[in-house]
Design a protein around this motif. Structure first.
Motif, PDB file in Angstrom:
ATOM      1  N   HIS A  37       0.681   5.223   0.706  1.00  0.00           N
ATOM      2  CA  HIS A  37       0.022   6.418   1.509  1.00  0.00           C
ATOM      3  C   HIS A  37       0.560   7.463   0.963  1.00  0.00           C
ATOM      4  N   HIS A  38      -0.291   8.526   0.417  1.00  0.00           N
ATOM      5  CA  HIS A  38       0.174   9.679  -0.035  1.00  0.00           C
ATOM      6  C   HIS A  38      -0.282  10.750   1.042  1.00  0.00           C
TER       7      HIS A  38
ATOM      8  N   THR B 241       0.748  -1.255  -0.012  1.00  0.00           N
ATOM      9  CA  THR B 241       0.041  -0.083  -0.055  1.00  0.00           C
ATOM     10  C   THR B 241       0.991   1.199   0.093  1.00  0.00           C
TER      11      THR B 241
ATOM     12  N   THR C  55      -3.455  11.318   5.395  1.00  0.00           N
ATOM     13  CA  THR C  55      -2.735  10.411   4.158  1.00  0.00           C
ATOM     14  C   THR C  55      -4.185   9.779   3.417  1.00  0.00           C
ATOM     15  N   SER C  56      -4.010   9.463   2.372  1.00  0.00           N
ATOM     16  CA  SER C  56      -4.671   8.753   1.674  1.00  0.00           C
ATOM     17  C   SER C  56      -4.262   7.475   0.747  1.00  0.00           C
TER      18      SER C  56
END
Length: 181
Positions: free
Chosen positions: A172-173, A170, A180-181
């Motif tokens: 995370h941005h 995964t 985060t998304s």
């Protein structure tokens, strides 16, 4: 129309599952998706997706990948609110499934697989924890937009038998607000 006249709309969509046009058949699934990304969320179908299940059953073996992909996305939408319903669907429809149906069911399972849902992982043969040592190296530790990152995974099995593995990651941005998304 589904919100204003649910029974009539769903009866019509079910009839459309036999239409000769691939676009009409896809609309039967896509148009009744509870969480259609570019459309109105259908709150009643989010709460109870069962009225759409006959539509999905009628289309899951459609000759068109275009239609089957919509069915997979529809089931994946349902999994976000009713994971056990989709686990039960996959359990019921996976045995002796064609390659096309298996692909549909795997795509429909993607959210639950990414969440590590034990029941779904077991259905796909990845329900047991890895027996062995695992190391992950990420380089560099910090990157800027446009840079690349390298992931290196090393697995050393301690089992005498072959192990089915599902390996995922995964990203995370960081958003403007710091979350985060």
């Amino acid at each position: 129309l589904i919100v204003a006249h649910p029974a009539l709309a769903l009866r019509t969509l079910l009839a459309w599952t036999h239409d000769p046009s691939v676009h009409v058949r896809r609309l039967a699934s896509e148009g009744s998706r509870p969480r259609l990304p570019w459309g109105l969320q259908l709150k009643s179908l989010i709460s109870d997706p069962s009225p759409t299940l006959p539509i999905l059953a009628a289309l899951q073996d459609d000759p068109s990948d275009y239609v089957r992909r919509s069915v997979a996305n529809h089931l994946n939408d349902i999994a976000k609110d009713h994971p056990q319903l989709v686990v039960d669907w996959v359990q019921r429809h996976l045995p002796s499934a064609s390659a096309e149906r298996r692909a549909l069911l795997l795509h429909a399972s993607r959210t639950l697989i990414k969440q590590g849902h034990a029941g779904m992982l077991t259905l796909w043969g990845a329900g047991s924890a890895f027996k062995g040592r695992c190391t992950l190296a990420v380089a560099p530790k910090r990157i800027r937009v446009g840079d690349s990152v390298q992931l290196e995974l090393s697995l050393q099995s301690t089992s005498n038998a072959a192990q089915a593995l599902l390996i995922d990651y995964t990203v995370h941005h960081v958003k403007a607000n710091g979350g985060t998304s």
